[in-house]
Design a protein around this motif. Structure first.
Motif, PDB file in Angstrom:
ATOM      1  N   ALA A 115       0.814  -1.214   0.000  1.00  0.00           N
ATOM      2  CA  ALA A 115       0.000   0.000   0.000  1.00  0.00           C
ATOM      3  C   ALA A 115       0.844   1.259   0.000  1.00  0.00           C
ATOM      4  O   ALA A 115       1.890   1.346   0.647  1.00  0.00           O
ATOM      5  CB  ALA A 115      -0.930   0.008   1.201  1.00  0.00           C
ATOM      6  N   VAL A 116       0.348   2.248  -0.726  1.00  0.00           N
ATOM      7  CA  VAL A 116       0.903   3.599  -0.717  1.00  0.00           C
ATOM      8  C   VAL A 116      -0.268   4.559  -0.551  1.00  0.00           C
ATOM      9  O   VAL A 116      -1.282   4.450  -1.261  1.00  0.00           O
ATOM     10  CB  VAL A 116       1.656   3.920  -2.026  1.00  0.00           C
ATOM     11  N   TYR A 117      -0.144   5.482   0.399  1.00  0.00           N
ATOM     12  CA  TYR A 117      -1.185   6.481   0.622  1.00  0.00           C
ATOM     13  C   TYR A 117      -0.851   7.730  -0.183  1.00  0.00           C
ATOM     14  O   TYR A 117       0.253   8.273  -0.064  1.00  0.00           O
ATOM     15  CB  TYR A 117      -1.271   6.868   2.098  1.00  0.00           C
ATOM     16  N   LEU A 118      -1.820   8.192  -0.963  1.00  0.00           N
ATOM     17  CA  LEU A 118      -1.647   9.442  -1.701  1.00  0.00           C
ATOM     18  C   LEU A 118      -2.129  10.614  -0.860  1.00  0.00           C
ATOM     19  O   LEU A 118      -3.140  10.508  -0.156  1.00  0.00           O
ATOM     20  CB  LEU A 118      -2.449   9.413  -3.003  1.00  0.00           C
ATOM     21  N   SER A 119      -1.440  11.720  -0.955  1.00  0.00           N
ATOM     22  CA  SER A 119      -1.837  12.904  -0.198  1.00  0.00           C
ATOM     23  C   SER A 119      -2.843  13.754  -0.951  1.00  0.00           C
ATOM     24  O   SER A 119      -3.511  14.603  -0.376  1.00  0.00           O
ATOM     25  CB  SER A 119      -0.603  13.755   0.136  1.00  0.00           C
ATOM     26  N   GLY A 120      -2.987  13.547  -2.247  1.00  0.00           N
ATOM     27  CA  GLY A 120      -3.930  14.331  -3.047  1.00  0.00           C
ATOM     28  C   GLY A 120      -3.621  14.168  -4.519  1.00  0.00           C
ATOM     29  O   GLY A 120      -2.814  13.321  -4.919  1.00  0.00           O
ATOM     30  N   GLY A 121      -4.279  14.958  -5.332  1.00  0.00           N
ATOM     31  CA  GLY A 121      -4.039  14.893  -6.769  1.00  0.00           C
ATOM     32  C   GLY A 121      -4.909  13.862  -7.452  1.00  0.00           C
ATOM     33  O   GLY A 121      -5.725  13.188  -6.834  1.00  0.00           O
ATOM     34  N   ALA A 122      -4.727  13.744  -8.746  1.00  0.00           N
ATOM     35  CA  ALA A 122      -5.511  12.814  -9.561  1.00  0.00           C
ATOM     36  C   ALA A 122      -4.685  11.571  -9.833  1.00  0.00           C
ATOM     37  O   ALA A 122      -3.721  11.618 -10.606  1.00  0.00           O
ATOM     38  CB  ALA A 122      -5.911  13.491 -10.878  1.00  0.00           C
ATOM     39  N   PRO A 123      -5.021  10.438  -9.221  1.00  0.00           N
ATOM     40  CA  PRO A 123      -4.184   9.247  -9.395  1.00  0.00           C
ATOM     41  C   PRO A 123      -4.127   8.757 -10.831  1.00  0.00           C
ATOM     42  O   PRO A 123      -3.140   8.143 -11.242  1.00  0.00           O
ATOM     43  CB  PRO A 123      -4.850   8.212  -8.476  1.00  0.00           C
ATOM     44  N   GLY A 124      -5.172   9.052 -11.605  1.00  0.00           N
ATOM     45  CA  GLY A 124      -5.171   8.594 -12.992  1.00  0.00           C
ATOM     46  C   GLY A 124      -4.060   9.205 -13.831  1.00  0.00           C
ATOM     47  O   GLY A 124      -3.744   8.695 -14.907  1.00  0.00           O
ATOM     48  N   ASP A 125      -3.462  10.298 -13.356  1.00  0.00           N
ATOM     49  CA  ASP A 125      -2.393  10.949 -14.112  1.00  0.00           C
ATOM     50  C   ASP A 125      -1.011  10.372 -13.810  1.00  0.00           C
ATOM     51  O   ASP A 125      -0.018  10.810 -14.402  1.00  0.00           O
ATOM     52  CB  ASP A 125      -2.376  12.453 -13.801  1.00  0.00           C
ATOM     53  N   LEU A 126      -0.913   9.431 -12.871  1.00  0.00           N
ATOM     54  CA  LEU A 126       0.390   8.931 -12.444  1.00  0.00           C
ATOM     55  C   LEU A 126       0.975   7.951 -13.462  1.00  0.00           C
ATOM     56  O   LEU A 126       0.289   7.009 -13.888  1.00  0.00           O
ATOM     57  CB  LEU A 126       0.267   8.240 -11.080  1.00  0.00           C
ATOM     58  N   PRO A 127       2.236   8.126 -13.841  1.00  0.00           N
ATOM     59  CA  PRO A 127       2.860   7.202 -14.800  1.00  0.00           C
ATOM     60  C   PRO A 127       2.835   5.755 -14.325  1.00  0.00           C
ATOM     61  O   PRO A 127       2.688   4.835 -15.142  1.00  0.00           O
ATOM     62  CB  PRO A 127       4.296   7.728 -14.911  1.00  0.00           C
ATOM     63  N   ALA A 128       2.984   5.522 -13.023  1.00  0.00           N
ATOM     64  CA  ALA A 128       3.024   4.146 -12.510  1.00  0.00           C
ATOM     65  C   ALA A 128       1.752   3.376 -12.845  1.00  0.00           C
ATOM     66  O   ALA A 128       1.788   2.166 -13.074  1.00  0.00           O
ATOM     67  CB  ALA A 128       3.252   4.158 -10.996  1.00  0.00           C
ATOM     68  N   LEU A 129       0.603   4.076 -12.889  1.00  0.00           N
ATOM     69  CA  LEU A 129      -0.640   3.403 -13.227  1.00  0.00           C
ATOM     70  C   LEU A 129      -0.694   3.093 -14.720  1.00  0.00           C
ATOM     71  O   LEU A 129      -1.073   1.989 -15.120  1.00  0.00           O
ATOM     72  CB  LEU A 129      -1.842   4.266 -12.817  1.00  0.00           C
ATOM     73  N   ALA A 130      -0.290   4.062 -15.534  1.00  0.00           N
ATOM     74  CA  ALA A 130      -0.310   3.846 -16.989  1.00  0.00           C
ATOM     75  C   ALA A 130       0.635   2.720 -17.389  1.00  0.00           C
ATOM     76  O   ALA A 130       0.385   1.989 -18.353  1.00  0.00           O
ATOM     77  CB  ALA A 130       0.060   5.136 -17.708  1.00  0.00           C
ATOM     78  N   GLN A 131       1.717   2.561 -16.619  1.00  0.00           N
ATOM     79  CA  GLN A 131       2.724   1.545 -16.932  1.00  0.00           C
ATOM     80  C   GLN A 131       2.397   0.177 -16.344  1.00  0.00           C
ATOM     81  O   GLN A 131       3.148  -0.781 -16.550  1.00  0.00           O
ATOM     82  CB  GLN A 131       4.089   2.012 -16.429  1.00  0.00           C
TER      83      GLN A 131
END
Length: 450
Positions: free
Chosen positions: A214-230
């Motif tokens: 698990a990693v907790y995000l502090s904010g922002g749009a997770p869909g924009d993260l390169p790790a998800l696209a990859q």
């Protein structure tokens, strides 16, 4: 027209008018309105806050208007809900909340501006606690009714939570409070593809408290993260990670390369299980009955050793790729009321009804029976629901085990979760909670076939 407030209005109206889901319609509304940053955050807060507090807001608006809120014209009603939420649950100054809502009513319900102004000024005359004291039944004589109005949940859900918590009304209150908070976004760093500490640094987050992925995000749009696209990570509540990983952690004798996810859509648990089975040189079969959800599973598990079947999970023994006595580990993430994820889907608490339970529990038992047919002797089945309702959890799993027609033993699920996790109960099943663990209220039972 105030664009963030109008965007929130459009989202709330779509939920009530079209049975839409806020998490699906709001991003499109924000994009079409060109809202970003603080404006988008404000619209999001207004949308989700209004939907979470709807029961309390409607009771207050009924009292302030002198008529049942359901008799108010729907566009005006939704605008008033947004205005009342700002007055009672945010730091928006009263004059700004009233004037902006009257402007909104002028646009969506011409002729009702005077009515709206009068109702909102009446609402503004007391704070939320004072309204609850006036309108809620006494805690001493009707604790369920009091908690339902004070914390904006239907009474049948409050009763189900209290029963699952052993009748502890103090803890039930803490759960209801947590249900009304904005939930954090959790990422799953896929094992073998991403290190959670490195991913946390990459996305500006923090490693999770319990799940090793698990990693907790502090904010922002997770869909924009390169790790998800990859494909190195995906969005997934930490509780979902924990129950999926528990299946992989269960002790097993014999082969361990044939895994089955019997209700796989939309693919979060399949993504984690697919990465875990890849490390062991095995393969996951992911079953999903809905075609569009099966496509989501295929997308979520691309480049992993996962075979996606668009079929009914109850077809074990009838489908050539779902033979009996074959799989080493089986996950049944059963369709359920979703009462454990009300933080994330606030409109669900107002849509679900007790009448939903009988068909769901029948389906849950049929799927668990199919899983017990599919697993080989000595193999393990994890039964999971995102609901703490005892009918969907303990009753379903004990009845299914009793009627299985094959020897079935319960495995103590507590050692399959990280050491040191608090509040796991007496076993052998585990119930996670938002107020105890910061996760969705996931239920886990692990069964071993004899």
């Amino acid at each position: 027209m105030d664009l963030p407030r109008y965007a929130a209005y459009e989202a709330v109206a779509a939920v009530h008018r079209d049975d839409a889901y806020a998490n699906l319609v709001l991003p499109t509304i924000l994009r079409d309105a060109g809202l970003t940053g603080r404006d988008a955050a404000f619209a999001t807060e207004l949308t989700y806050g209004t939907l979470r507090h709807l029961g309390t807001l409607d009771a207050i608006l009924t009292a302030a208007a002198g008529r049942d809120v359901q008799r108010i014209d729907p566009p005006v009603r939704d605008a008033l809900r947004l205005g009342a939420y700002q007055l009672l649950y945010t730091r928006v100054p009263a004059h700004a909340a009233v004037s902006s809502t009257v402007d909104l009513v002028r646009a969506v319900g011409p002729g009702a501006t005077g009515f709206a102004n009068a109702v909102l000024r009446e609402v503004a005359g007391k704070d939320a606690d004072a309204w609850v004291r006036q309108l809620a039944p006494p805690m001493e004589s009707d604790p369920i009714g009091h908690l339902a109005l004070a914390y904006s949940h239907p009474q049948w859900i409050v009763r189900a939570f209290a029963e699952a918590l052993g009748g502890d009304l103090g803890e039930t209150t803490r759960l209801l409070i947590e249900d009304n908070e904005r939930p954090p976004v959790h990422l799953c760093a896929r094992p073998g593809l991403a290190d959670p500490v490195e991913l946390a640094d990459e996305v500006g987050g923090a490693p999770g408290a319990f799940s090793p992925y698990a990693v907790y995000l502090s904010g922002g749009a997770p869909g924009d993260l390169p790790a998800l696209a990859q494909g190195r990570a995906h969005v997934q509540d930490e509780g979902s990670q924990l129950v999926a990983n528990a299946l992989a952690e269960a002790p097993l004798d014999g082969p361990d390369g044939r895994w089955l996810d019997l209700c796989a859509g939309p693919g979060g648990k399949s993504g984690l299980l697919g990465a875990l089975v890849a490390e062991r040189g095995g393969r996951l079969t992911a079953v999903e009955v809905a075609e569009h959800r099966a496509r989501l599973v295929a997308q979520a598990t691309r480049d992993l050793p996962v075979t996606v079947l668009n079929t009914d999970g109850r077809a074990v023994g009838d489908h050539p790729k779902l033979p009996v006595d074959h799989f080493d580990r089986v996950l049944v993430d059963a369709p359920c009321t979703g009462l454990g994820a009300l933080r994330r889907r606030p409109e669900s608490r107002w849509r679900r009804q007790p009448s939903d339970l009988p068909p769901l529990t029948r389906l849950q038992r049929e799927l668990l029976a199919a899983a017990l047919r599919a697993v080989r002797p000595g193999g393990v089945v994890a039964y999971v629901t995102c609901s703490p309702h005892t009918v969907e959890t303990h009753v379903t799993v004990t009845e299914s085990a009793r009627r299985a027609g094959v020897p079935v033993d319960f495995v103590d699920a507590r050692p399959l979760l990280p050491a040191g996790m608090p509040g796991l109960g007496d076993g052998p099943t585990v119930q996670l909670w938002p107020h105890r663990h910061g996760t969705d209220a996931m239920f886990l039972a692990v069964l071993r076939r004899g």
